[in-house]
Scaffold this active site. Structure first.
Site, PDB file in Angstrom:
ATOM      1  N   ASN A  95       0.797  -1.224   0.000  1.00  0.00           N
ATOM      2  CA  ASN A  95       0.000   0.000   0.000  1.00  0.00           C
ATOM      3  C   ASN A  95       0.833   1.280   0.000  1.00  0.00           C
ATOM      4  OD1 ASN A  95      -2.340   1.884   0.884  1.00  0.00           O
ATOM      5  ND2 ASN A  95      -0.889   2.007   2.581  1.00  0.00           N
ATOM      6  N   TYR A 160       4.474  10.005 -10.667  1.00  0.00           N
ATOM      7  CA  TYR A 160       3.539   9.249  -9.821  1.00  0.00           C
ATOM      8  C   TYR A 160       2.583   8.404 -10.681  1.00  0.00           C
ATOM      9  CZ  TYR A 160      -0.354   8.145  -6.750  1.00  0.00           C
ATOM     10  OH  TYR A 160      -1.334   7.475  -6.063  1.00  0.00           O
ATOM     11  N   LYS A 164       2.056   4.184 -11.082  1.00  0.00           N
ATOM     12  CA  LYS A 164       0.804   3.441 -10.874  1.00  0.00           C
ATOM     13  C   LYS A 164       0.407   2.673 -12.139  1.00  0.00           C
ATOM     14  CE  LYS A 164       0.308   4.506  -6.571  1.00  0.00           C
ATOM     15  NZ  LYS A 164       0.474   3.491  -5.529  1.00  0.00           N
TER      16      LYS A 164
HETATM   17  N1  NAP Z   1      -4.902   9.674  -1.386  1.00  0.00           N
HETATM   18  C1  NAP Z   1      -5.202   9.503  -2.655  1.00  0.00           C
HETATM   19  O1  NAP Z   1      -5.842  10.354  -3.307  1.00  0.00           O
HETATM   20  C2  NAP Z   1      -4.812   8.223  -3.352  1.00  0.00           C
HETATM   21  C3  NAP Z   1      -5.466   7.888  -4.560  1.00  0.00           C
HETATM   22  C4  NAP Z   1      -5.083   6.731  -5.216  1.00  0.00           C
HETATM   23  C5  NAP Z   1      -4.095   5.907  -4.703  1.00  0.00           C
HETATM   24  N2  NAP Z   1      -3.495   6.265  -3.535  1.00  0.00           N
HETATM   25  C6  NAP Z   1      -2.422   5.384  -3.032  1.00  0.00           C
HETATM   26  O2  NAP Z   1      -2.780   4.892  -1.760  1.00  0.00           O
HETATM   27  C7  NAP Z   1      -1.598   4.531  -1.032  1.00  0.00           C
HETATM   28  C8  NAP Z   1      -1.677   5.050   0.393  1.00  0.00           C
HETATM   29  O3  NAP Z   1      -1.689   6.469   0.359  1.00  0.00           O
HETATM   30  P1  NAP Z   1      -2.559   7.358   1.354  1.00  0.00           P
HETATM   31  O4  NAP Z   1      -3.374   8.246   0.509  1.00  0.00           O
HETATM   32  O5  NAP Z   1      -3.232   6.520   2.372  1.00  0.00           O
HETATM   33  O6  NAP Z   1      -1.367   8.246   1.979  1.00  0.00           O
HETATM   34  P2  NAP Z   1      -0.895   8.589   3.466  1.00  0.00           P
HETATM   35  O7  NAP Z   1      -2.046   8.883   4.347  1.00  0.00           O
HETATM   36  O8  NAP Z   1       0.148   9.620   3.265  1.00  0.00           O
HETATM   37  O9  NAP Z   1      -0.224   7.224   3.997  1.00  0.00           O
HETATM   38  C9  NAP Z   1       1.040   6.805   3.558  1.00  0.00           C
HETATM   39  C10 NAP Z   1       1.540   5.661   4.417  1.00  0.00           C
HETATM   40  O10 NAP Z   1       2.745   5.156   3.827  1.00  0.00           O
HETATM   41  C11 NAP Z   1       3.841   5.280   4.747  1.00  0.00           C
HETATM   42  N3  NAP Z   1       5.037   5.651   3.981  1.00  0.00           N
HETATM   43  C12 NAP Z   1       5.236   6.760   3.226  1.00  0.00           C
HETATM   44  N4  NAP Z   1       6.486   6.775   2.742  1.00  0.00           N
HETATM   45  C13 NAP Z   1       7.089   5.639   3.196  1.00  0.00           C
HETATM   46  C14 NAP Z   1       8.391   5.096   3.065  1.00  0.00           C
HETATM   47  N5  NAP Z   1       9.345   5.738   2.390  1.00  0.00           N
HETATM   48  N6  NAP Z   1       8.682   3.924   3.680  1.00  0.00           N
HETATM   49  C15 NAP Z   1       7.727   3.275   4.405  1.00  0.00           C
HETATM   50  N7  NAP Z   1       6.471   3.741   4.557  1.00  0.00           N
HETATM   51  C16 NAP Z   1       6.171   4.913   3.971  1.00  0.00           C
HETATM   52  C17 NAP Z   1       3.401   6.378   5.722  1.00  0.00           C
HETATM   53  O11 NAP Z   1       4.022   6.269   7.008  1.00  0.00           O
HETATM   54  P3  NAP Z   1       5.424   7.027   7.335  1.00  0.00           P
HETATM   55  O12 NAP Z   1       5.310   8.417   6.829  1.00  0.00           O
HETATM   56  O13 NAP Z   1       5.602   6.923   8.816  1.00  0.00           O
HETATM   57  O14 NAP Z   1       6.481   6.243   6.625  1.00  0.00           O
HETATM   58  C18 NAP Z   1       1.904   6.085   5.828  1.00  0.00           C
HETATM   59  O15 NAP Z   1       1.693   5.003   6.712  1.00  0.00           O
HETATM   60  C19 NAP Z   1      -0.416   5.073  -1.866  1.00  0.00           C
HETATM   61  O16 NAP Z   1       0.170   4.033  -2.609  1.00  0.00           O
HETATM   62  C20 NAP Z   1      -1.082   6.069  -2.792  1.00  0.00           C
HETATM   63  O17 NAP Z   1      -0.362   6.230  -3.992  1.00  0.00           O
HETATM   64  C21 NAP Z   1      -3.826   7.380  -2.835  1.00  0.00           C
END
Ligand code: NAP
Length: 302
Positions: A95, A160, A164
Site C-alpha cells: 500500500n 507518480y 501506478k
Molecule cells: N490519497 C489519494 O488520493 C490516493 C489515490 C489513489 C491511490 N493512492 C495510493 O494509496 C496509497 C496510500 O496512500 P494514502 O493516501 O493513504 O497516503 P498517506 O495517508 O500519506 O499514507 C502513507 C503511508 O505510507 C507510509 N510511507 C510513506 N512513505 C514511506 C516510506 N518511504 N517507507 C515506508 N512507509 C512509507 C506512511 O508512514 P510514514 O510516513 O511513517 O512512513 C503512511 O503510513 C499510496 O500508494 C497512494 O499512492 C492514494
C-alpha cells in the site's frame, strides 16, 4: 471488541504504509477479521501508537516494523525480519506510496527516484519475495495499491501516474500467471482520497484537492478489502473514479492528458486560508526541502 474469526486467527497480513490513510483503514479491517498484523512504516512513534490501539481493540498480534521503503534493500530487510520471526505471510498488502506535484523539469531528481523506489521497486521486490511461499502452500492473497492515475497520463504528477501504470500492468500480468492457483492478486484503483497524500505531495493547492469531492479512506479500504477477499483482479473505488478510468482507457491520450492537467493545476479558490497541518506531511516536506538536502532521510525518530 469484535467476534473472533477462527479461520483467520493464525493468519498474518503484512501491510506497508499502515499508519495513515488507506493503509491504516485496511489494517483496521484485517484486525476486525482477526488477522494478525505486520505493520510497516517509517515513523516509530506512530507505528507503536497504531500497534497498541489495534492490539487493544481487536486482541490480535501486531508487530511494527519501522522500515524506510525509499531504501533499495528495504524489502529484503522486511522479508528477513518476518522469516527470522518464523512468520508466514498469508496476505501481502503493498500500500505505501507517495507522489510529488510539479512540472517534471522542476521536481528534484532524488525525490522522483525515491518515489519510483517506493511505488514500484518495493512492491515488486516484496511480491517476488513472498509469492514463492504462497505458491508452495497454494494459498495467499496480494493487494497492490494502484490508482485511477495509473490509467492516464497525469501532467504535473507525471512520475507518480507512471508508477501506478506500472503497478496496474504488473498486477494484471501476475493475475493471469496465477490463474490456475489459489494465490490471487488484486489491484485497487482509488480516485482522489482525503488523506495526507496530498500534503506530502505538495498537491494540496490543486483543483482536485480544493474543488472536487474526495473519497474517504474508509470507503476505499472497504472496497479494496472486499475485492481482495473475493479474489478479484481489480477494483475501482468510487463512481467518479469509474468514469475517470473509463475515460482514461477509451478517450484519445491527448484529451485525457489535457483534462488531467486541468485537475492538477493550482486552484483559484481558497483565498489563502490555512489547511489543517498534518505532522507527517510537514516532516516529509521538511526532509525534502531541509538544509541537509537529504531526501531519503531516515524519519524513524519522528
Ligand atoms: N490519497 C489519494 O488520493 C490516493 C489515490 C489513489 C491511490 N493512492 C495510493 O494509496 C496509497 C496510500 O496512500 P494514502 O493516501 O493513504 O497516503 P498517506 O495517508 O500519506 O499514507 C502513507 C503511508 O505510507 C507510509 N510511507 C510513506 N512513505 C514511506 C516510506 N518511504 N517507507 C515506508 N512507509 C512509507 C506512511 O508512514 P510514514 O510516513 O511513517 O512512513 C503512511 O503510513 C499510496 O500508494 C497512494 O499512492 C492514494
Amino acid at each position: 471488541m469484535s467476534t473472533v474469526n477462527v479461520e483467520n486467527r493464525n493468519r498474518y497480513a503484512l501491510i506497508t504504509g499502515a499508519t495513515s490513510g488507506i493503509g491504516y483503514e485496511l489494517a483496521v479491517l484485517f484486525a476486525q477479521d482477526s488477522y494478525n498484523l505486520i505493520l510497516v512504516a517509517r515513523c516509530e512513534d506512530r507505528l507503536q501508537e497504531v500497534t497498541n490501539k489495534l492490539k487493544q481493540l481487536y486482541s490480535v498480534e501486531v508487530t511494527p516494523l519501522a522500515v524506510n521503503l525509499f531504501k533499495s534493500t528495504a524489502a529484503q530487510e522486511i522479508f528477513r525480519a518476518t522469516s527470522d520471526m518464523g512468520i508466514q505471510i498469508d496476505v501481502l498488502v503493498n500500500n505505501a506510496g507517495q507522489g510529488e506535484w510539479g512540472p517534471f523539469a522542476e521536481t528534484a531528481l532524488e525525490r522522483d527516484m525515491d518515489i519510483i523506489q517506493l511505488n514500484v521497486n518495493a512492491p515488486v521486490a516484496l511480491t517476488r519475495l513472498y509469492l514463492p511461499e504462497m505458491l508452495r502452500r497454494n494459498e495467499g492473497r496480494i493487494l497492490q495499491m494502484g490508482s485511477e492515475a495509473g490509467t492516464m497520463p497525469m501532467p504535473l504528477l507525471s512520475v507518480y501516474a507512471a508508477t501506478k501504470a506500472f503497478i496496474l500492468s504488473f498486477s494484471a500480468a501476475l493475475s493471469e500467471e496465477l490463474r490456475d492457483t489459489n494465490v490471487t492478486v488484486t489491484a485497487l484503483l482509488p480516485g482522489a482520497t482525503d488523506t495526507d497524500f496530498f500534503h506530502k505531495a505538495k498537491q494540496d493547492d490543486t483543483v482536485t484537492y480544493r474543488e472536487k469531492p474526495l473519497l474517504t479512506p474508509e470507503k476505499v479500504a472497504r472496497d479494496g478489502y472486499e475485492a481482495l477477499m473475493k479474489g478479484k483482479n481489480r477494483v475501482i473505488s468510487g463512481a467518479r473514479t469509474k468514469l475517470h478510468v473509463f475515460e482514461g482507457e477509451w478517450l484519445p491520450t491527448e484529451k485525457v492528458a489535457s483534462d488531467a492537467r486541468k485537475l492538477n493545476e493550482p486552484s483559484s479558490k481558497g483565498g489563502g486560508e490555512k489547511w489543517p497541518v498534518h505532522a507527517a506531511s510537514m516532516e516529509e516536506r521538511e526532509s525534502i526541502m531541509g538544509e541537509t538536502g537529504s531526501i531519503s532521510g531516515d524519519r524513524k525518530r519522528r
